[in-house]
Motif scaffolding. Structure first.
Motif, mmCIF file in Angstrom:
data_model
loop_
_atom_site.group_PDB
_atom_site.id
_atom_site.type_symbol
_atom_site.label_atom_id
_atom_site.label_comp_id
_atom_site.label_asym_id
_atom_site.label_seq_id
_atom_site.Cartn_x
_atom_site.Cartn_y
_atom_site.Cartn_z
ATOM 1 N N SER A 24 4.469 8.641 -8.993
ATOM 2 C CA SER A 24 5.124 8.049 -10.152
ATOM 3 C C SER A 24 4.377 6.798 -10.605
ATOM 4 N N LYS A 25 4.364 6.554 -11.899
ATOM 5 C CA LYS A 25 3.777 5.309 -12.418
ATOM 6 C C LYS A 25 4.655 4.117 -12.033
ATOM 7 N N ASP A 26 5.949 4.354 -11.863
ATOM 8 C CA ASP A 26 6.905 3.311 -11.466
ATOM 9 C C ASP A 26 7.146 3.411 -9.962
ATOM 10 N N LEU A 27 6.557 2.517 -9.202
ATOM 11 C CA LEU A 27 6.684 2.541 -7.736
ATOM 12 C C LEU A 27 7.877 1.733 -7.230
ATOM 13 N N SER A 28 8.697 1.206 -8.108
ATOM 14 C CA SER A 28 9.786 0.316 -7.706
ATOM 15 C C SER A 28 10.855 1.009 -6.858
ATOM 16 N N LYS A 29 10.982 2.318 -6.945
ATOM 17 C CA LYS A 29 11.983 3.045 -6.153
ATOM 18 C C LYS A 29 11.408 3.593 -4.842
ATOM 19 N N TYR A 30 10.098 3.460 -4.645
ATOM 20 C CA TYR A 30 9.484 3.882 -3.386
ATOM 21 C C TYR A 30 9.970 2.945 -2.284
ATOM 22 N N GLN A 31 10.161 3.484 -1.090
ATOM 23 C CA GLN A 31 10.747 2.700 -0.002
ATOM 24 C C GLN A 31 9.681 2.106 0.909
ATOM 25 N N ARG A 32 9.963 0.895 1.359
ATOM 26 C CA ARG A 32 9.063 0.211 2.289
ATOM 27 C C ARG A 32 9.162 0.856 3.668
ATOM 28 N N VAL A 33 8.020 0.984 4.331
ATOM 29 C CA VAL A 33 7.943 1.505 5.699
ATOM 30 C C VAL A 33 7.325 0.427 6.572
ATOM 31 N N ASP A 34 7.981 0.129 7.681
ATOM 32 C CA ASP A 34 7.485 -0.865 8.627
ATOM 33 C C ASP A 34 7.050 -0.180 9.918
ATOM 34 N N PRO A 35 6.167 -0.818 10.704
ATOM 35 C CA PRO A 35 5.758 -0.239 11.988
ATOM 36 C C PRO A 35 6.977 0.113 12.845
ATOM 37 N N GLY A 36 6.966 1.322 13.410
ATOM 38 C CA GLY A 36 8.053 1.791 14.264
ATOM 39 C C GLY A 36 9.139 2.544 13.529
ATOM 40 N N ASP A 37 9.114 2.557 12.205
ATOM 41 C CA ASP A 37 10.122 3.305 11.435
ATOM 42 C C ASP A 37 9.933 4.807 11.620
ATOM 43 N N PHE A 38 11.043 5.527 11.634
ATOM 44 C CA PHE A 38 11.023 6.986 11.601
ATOM 45 C C PHE A 38 11.044 7.367 10.133
ATOM 46 N N VAL A 39 10.034 8.096 9.694
ATOM 47 C CA VAL A 39 9.873 8.407 8.278
ATOM 48 C C VAL A 39 10.091 9.893 8.044
ATOM 49 N N LEU A 40 10.926 10.206 7.067
ATOM 50 C CA LEU A 40 11.207 11.590 6.706
ATOM 51 C C LEU A 40 10.926 11.771 5.231
ATOM 52 N N ASN A 41 10.064 12.714 4.915
ATOM 53 C CA ASN A 41 9.768 13.064 3.529
ATOM 54 C C ASN A 41 10.335 14.453 3.298
ATOM 55 N N GLN A 71 0.831 -1.194 0.000
ATOM 56 C CA GLN A 71 0.000 0.000 0.000
ATOM 57 C C GLN A 71 0.875 1.257 0.000
ATOM 58 N N LEU A 72 0.515 2.239 -0.814
ATOM 59 C CA LEU A 72 1.245 3.498 -0.876
ATOM 60 C C LEU A 72 0.894 4.335 0.345
ATOM 61 N N LEU A 73 1.906 4.923 0.985
ATOM 62 C CA LEU A 73 1.705 5.726 2.196
ATOM 63 C C LEU A 73 2.099 7.174 1.951
ATOM 64 N N SER A 74 1.619 8.061 2.836
ATOM 65 C CA SER A 74 1.987 9.478 2.819
ATOM 66 C C SER A 74 2.373 9.904 4.225
#
Length: 97
Positions: free
Chosen positions: A68-85, A43-46
């Motif tokens: 992007s139409k190509d999601l292959s470079k999007y990074q996986r996020v797991d529970p507890g990860d610190f996410v920076l956009n 699932q894509l996240l924001s």
């Protein structure tokens, strides 16, 4: 708020004072970078300041960026990860998943 005996002023970084016994560290010193890509079936996240990490489809308002139409470079996020956009430079978003 707890009062400390001595404070140090960090103008060049924060323009604020912090307790002198605190160690000022860069963000990268507190964890390690994780980059897992090629997970196009997930699932894509924001990342939002007010909502944290949420499913991309759960916000209906107009977006400033295009997915992007190509999601292959999007990074996986797991529970507890610190996410920076940092897509928006000075208006970067961060949260934990």
């Amino acid at each position: 708020m707890r009062n400390y005996e001595k404070y140090t002023f960090y103008k060049e970084v924060w323009n604020k004072s912090f307790p002198s016994n605190w160690e000022l560290l860069p963000l990268y010193a507190l964890g390690k970078v994780k980059s897992i890509t090629e997970q196009t079936d997930l699932q894509l996240l924001s990342v939002y300041l007010d909502a944290g990490v949420i499913p991309f489809a759960s916000k209906a308002e107009k977006r400033t960026n295009v997915t992007s139409k190509d999601l292959s470079k999007y990074q996986r996020v797991d529970p507890g990860d610190f996410v920076l956009n940092n897509q928006h430079g000075p208006m970067s978003r961060f949260s934990t998943s």
